[in-house]
Enzyme design. Structure first.
Site, mmCIF file in Angstrom:
data_model
loop_
_atom_site.group_PDB
_atom_site.id
_atom_site.type_symbol
_atom_site.label_atom_id
_atom_site.label_comp_id
_atom_site.label_asym_id
_atom_site.label_seq_id
_atom_site.Cartn_x
_atom_site.Cartn_y
_atom_site.Cartn_z
ATOM 1 N N THR A 1 0.822 -1.215 0.000
ATOM 2 C CA THR A 1 0.000 0.000 0.000
ATOM 3 C C THR A 1 0.852 1.259 0.000
ATOM 4 O OG1 THR A 1 -1.780 -1.126 1.171
ATOM 5 C CG2 THR A 1 -1.792 1.265 1.256
ATOM 6 N N TYR B 1 -7.588 0.790 -4.198
ATOM 7 C CA TYR B 1 -6.370 1.195 -4.890
ATOM 8 C C TYR B 1 -5.624 -0.021 -5.434
ATOM 9 C CZ TYR B 1 -4.547 -0.306 -0.395
ATOM 10 O OH TYR B 1 -4.263 -1.040 0.723
ATOM 11 N N SER C 1 1.182 -7.359 -0.824
ATOM 12 C CA SER C 1 1.814 -8.312 0.095
ATOM 13 C C SER C 1 0.967 -9.539 0.384
ATOM 14 C CB SER C 1 2.222 -7.636 1.405
ATOM 15 O OG SER C 1 1.115 -7.410 2.242
ATOM 16 N N THR D 1 1.057 -4.251 4.303
ATOM 17 C CA THR D 1 0.706 -4.555 5.687
ATOM 18 C C THR D 1 0.005 -5.900 5.868
ATOM 19 O OG1 THR D 1 -1.386 -3.340 5.502
ATOM 20 C CG2 THR D 1 0.541 -2.107 6.286
ATOM 21 N N ASP D 2 -0.533 -6.480 4.789
ATOM 22 C CA ASP D 2 -1.282 -7.734 4.924
ATOM 23 C C ASP D 2 -0.445 -8.842 5.541
ATOM 24 O OD1 ASP D 2 -3.481 -6.521 3.866
ATOM 25 O OD2 ASP D 2 -3.594 -7.742 2.052
ATOM 26 N N LYS E 1 -1.482 -7.530 13.222
ATOM 27 C CA LYS E 1 -2.381 -6.586 12.567
ATOM 28 C C LYS E 1 -3.764 -6.754 13.181
ATOM 29 C CE LYS E 1 -3.731 -4.635 8.130
ATOM 30 N NZ LYS E 1 -3.614 -4.682 6.650
ATOM 31 N N GLU F 1 -3.224 -35.626 27.323
ATOM 32 C CA GLU F 1 -3.576 -36.536 26.229
ATOM 33 C C GLU F 1 -3.059 -36.006 24.896
ATOM 34 O OE1 GLU F 1 -7.529 -38.392 23.963
ATOM 35 O OE2 GLU F 1 -7.770 -37.075 25.705
#
Length: 331
Positions: free
Chosen positions: A16, A30, A63, A95-96, A168, A290
């Site tokens: 971005t 965008y 990203s 940022t993803d 995030k 377990e």
């Protein structure tokens, strides 16, 4: 005597921060990864007062499309920068998946010099673009002597965040990242860095994962659990397709619906490594006696996407369950 400026390399990968929208008032809709790194620098002329800058366009992608090849290329580029006498590296990134790339580099780089990831929540074309100030702050951090030895860091919205802690937490807001279980490392005011916290988890030189020596990464996938869970079918398909490990985004403290767990128990016996994380934002996964005996591994406080990265790197070293569990305790 005039002090020489630090030498900082900016490695651009898109995102971005390099995005462009049709309208200056648009912060959504965008196209990411359009603007080149030289244009990003030109938008912040004050950077020249901070450091000597060199740049390289490593990739220019959204990203959400980040991949192993770019991760391994970043390691090579960062190592090359430090061999050339660079004092710090700044990586512009979407940022993803920023928290994933940051954590991967945090575990695989072998340097004490600063490596800082930075991005933006609004495209470069927006009137209120946050990228220029974030970039200025990131370069400020990369030149700060107190930034050395702290592992890979992320700068967003005046925050200094650790690669180990960053999550995030908002899809659109400029204050999109938090350090839920640990707290931020510090903050930045007009280029001045203030540290007030430390993350004790091991990183960089303290891990056995040397990115310079890694040529390929094992296949590890993530599965969710939910009401009336039917993803046991997916688990078997992923294993048949070559997955060496699975991370389960469990409910609560790492619980799995019985429909999926029945299949996972069978796959454990066939050699699949399975880490239990949680879809809950904060807290730790605590395994029952377990589940430990069955061979499940706890992600502890790592979210599913970061647990996946640590399991990938663990599998480059060993398939021993006890050793992998120790890795999750340390890193």
């Amino acid at each position: 005597m005039i002090k020489s400026k630090a030498k900082i390399a900016i490695l651009a990968t898109g995102g971005t921060i390099a995005g462009v929208a049709r309208s200056q008032i648009s912060s959504v809709g965008y196209t990411a990864g359009v603007v080149g790194v030289k244009e990003l620098i030109e938008a912040v002329p004050e950077i020249e007062n901070l450091a000597q800058i060199q740049t390289k366009q490593v990739a220019n992608i959204d990203s959400s499309n980040m991949n192993d090849e770019i991760w391994l290329k970043l390691i090579q580029e960062i190592n090359s920068c430090f061999k050339q006498g660079i004092d710090g590296v700044v990586i512009t990134h979407g940022t993803d998946t920023m928290e994933e790339t940051a954590y991967f580099l945090n575990l695989t780089l072998k340097h004490h010099k600063p490596v800082v990831l930075v991005g933006a929540m609004r495209p470069s074309s927006a009137r209120s673009a946050d990228g220029p100030k974030n970039l200025y702050n990131a370069i400020s951090l990369a030149t700060d002597k107190n930034a050395q030895g702290k592992g890979v860091m992320v700068v967003m919205n005046d925050k200094i965040l650790s690669a180990r802690a960053i999550v995030k937490t908002h899809t659109l807001n400029v204050d999109a990242f938090s350090s839920l279980n640990f707290g931020d490392l510090g903050y930045i005011v007009d280029g001045k860095c203030f540290f007030y916290n430390e993350i004790l988890k091991l990183h960089t030189k303290q891990t056995p994962f040397d990115g310079e020596k890694i040529k390929t990464l094992p296949k590890v996938d993530i599965l969710y659990t939910y009401s009336n869970d039917g993803s046991g079918v997916a688990a078997r398909a992923l294993f048949d397709n070559g997955a060496q490990g699975l991370v389960i985004a469990g409910s609560g403290a790492g619980n799995i619906h019985e429909n999926q767990k029945k299949v996972l128990k069978e796959l454990l016996k066939q050699g699949l490594k399975i880490v239990l994380s949680t879809r809950v934002a904060q807290g730790q996964v605590m395994l029952s006696e377990e589940d430990i005996k069955l061979g499940f591994i706890s992600a502890l406080d790592l979210n599913p996407q970061k647990a996946r990265i640590l399991l990938i790197l663990a599998l480059t070293q060993t398939k021993d369950i006890h050793t992998i569990r120790e890795f999750f305790q340390k890193y």
